[in-house]
Enzyme design. Structure first.
Site, mmCIF file in Angstrom:
data_model
loop_
_atom_site.group_PDB
_atom_site.id
_atom_site.type_symbol
_atom_site.label_atom_id
_atom_site.label_comp_id
_atom_site.label_asym_id
_atom_site.label_seq_id
_atom_site.Cartn_x
_atom_site.Cartn_y
_atom_site.Cartn_z
ATOM 1 C CG HIS A 129 -4.668 0.637 -19.407
ATOM 2 N ND1 HIS A 129 -5.029 1.811 -20.001
ATOM 3 C CD2 HIS A 129 -5.736 0.249 -18.662
ATOM 4 C CE1 HIS A 129 -6.254 2.135 -19.638
ATOM 5 N NE2 HIS A 129 -6.719 1.197 -18.825
ATOM 6 C CG ASN A 173 -13.899 -20.729 -15.092
ATOM 7 O OD1 ASN A 173 -12.847 -21.292 -14.819
ATOM 8 N ND2 ASN A 173 -15.021 -21.377 -15.240
#
Length: 131
Positions: free
Chosen positions: A20, A122
């Protein structure tokens, strides 16, 4: 042997190892990758694999908390921008100047290099918690 999903051993292992809040990037063929950041180089020739192919494969296996794009994608590559917004619908996101996105890349756990040759494809991804 895996029968579905990502079969590139390096990429599959790195995605499985995400925690996470970890960040990583899917990048075009020309994005400079900072020294020390691990690279999964999938590029074969210009356009292979495409950003979309890689994004779809990663999105099928991962959950995202946030994503960041270069501000410039809105005008320079509106079609890909729309695809990313649709593919990552509901995920919080922001935009930064491309030069800042390149700086942020230095903190990524890894970068996936595609064969994409279009402008600004990107995306910096932040891993969410799957439970």
């Amino acid at each position: 042997m895996k029968k579905s999903g990502i079969i590139n051993a390096q990429l599959a292992g790195l995605l499985a190892g995400l925690g996470h809040k970890d960040t990583y990037m899917i990048a075009d063929a020309g994005m400079p990758i900072p020294k020390g950041v691990e690279v999964v180089d999938l590029a074969v020739v210009g356009g292979v694999p495409t950003f979309r192919q890689v994004m779809d494969a990663v999105a099928d296996e991962c959950v995202f908390e946030h994503y960041t794009l270069a501000e410039e994608i809105k005008e320079a590559n509106p079609e890909l921008h729309a695809y990313i917004q649709e593919r990552l619908a509901g995920v919080e996101h922001d935009y930064v100047p491309h030069v800042d996105l390149k700086r942020m890349e230095a903190d990524c756990k890894f970068v996936i290099r595609t064969g994409e040759f279009s402008p600004y494809p990107n995306v910096l991804l932040t891993a969410a918690c799957a439970f």
